[in-house]
Design a protein around this motif. Sequence first.
Motif, short mmCIF file in Angstrom:
data_model
loop_
_atom_site.label_atom_id
_atom_site.label_comp_id
_atom_site.label_asym_id
_atom_site.label_seq_id
_atom_site.Cartn_x
_atom_site.Cartn_y
_atom_site.Cartn_z
N CYS A 16 -8.66 -0.77 0.14
CA CYS A 16 -8.22 0.51 0.70
C CYS A 16 -7.01 1.04 -0.06
O CYS A 16 -6.50 2.13 0.25
CB CYS A 16 -7.85 0.33 2.17
SG CYS A 16 -9.15 -0.49 3.13
N THR A 51 -5.83 8.31 -1.67
CA THR A 51 -6.50 7.44 -2.65
C THR A 51 -6.68 8.09 -4.01
O THR A 51 -7.10 7.42 -4.93
CB THR A 51 -7.88 6.94 -2.13
OG1 THR A 51 -8.80 8.05 -2.05
CG2 THR A 51 -7.75 6.26 -0.78
N CYS A 58 -5.00 4.44 1.07
CA CYS A 58 -5.63 5.29 2.08
C CYS A 58 -4.68 5.47 3.26
O CYS A 58 -4.10 4.49 3.76
CB CYS A 58 -6.94 4.65 2.53
SG CYS A 58 -7.75 5.61 3.82
#
Length: 107
Positions: A16, A51, A58
């Motif tokens: 992430c 991102t 994220c």
Amino acid sequence: MTTESDNPCLACGACCAAFRVSFYWGEAEERGLPERLTEPVQRWFACMAGTNQARPRCVALQGEVGGPVACTAYAQRPTPCREVEAGDDKCGQARVIHGLAPLTQVR
Ligand code: SF4
Ligand code: SF4
């Protein structure tokens, strides 16, 4: 209850915070992803906010990579998030970026 030993993702979050998480823009609406969690990339694509930068992260990721983490948009997460699997190549790349051993080495 799912524990970190059952699900290594709960103590990771590296994927992430390693890549641009982009997807067909219409998916956000289909899945009910809040607009504040996405950013436009180009005409047909959006990405998870945070991102599309040199050090991706994220905005939906709660916690610190490598510690207890949670996806605050889990039910609405887009396709790339659903495709990465703990222990696959992308997972390994993300973990190495964050100084974590690939799961194939820690299991
Ligand atoms: S990098 Fe691998 S272990 Fe970490 S959250 Fe992503 S899929 Fe799970
Ligand atoms: S939406 Fe959730 S699973 Fe997908 S990159 Fe963001 S924090 Fe990770």
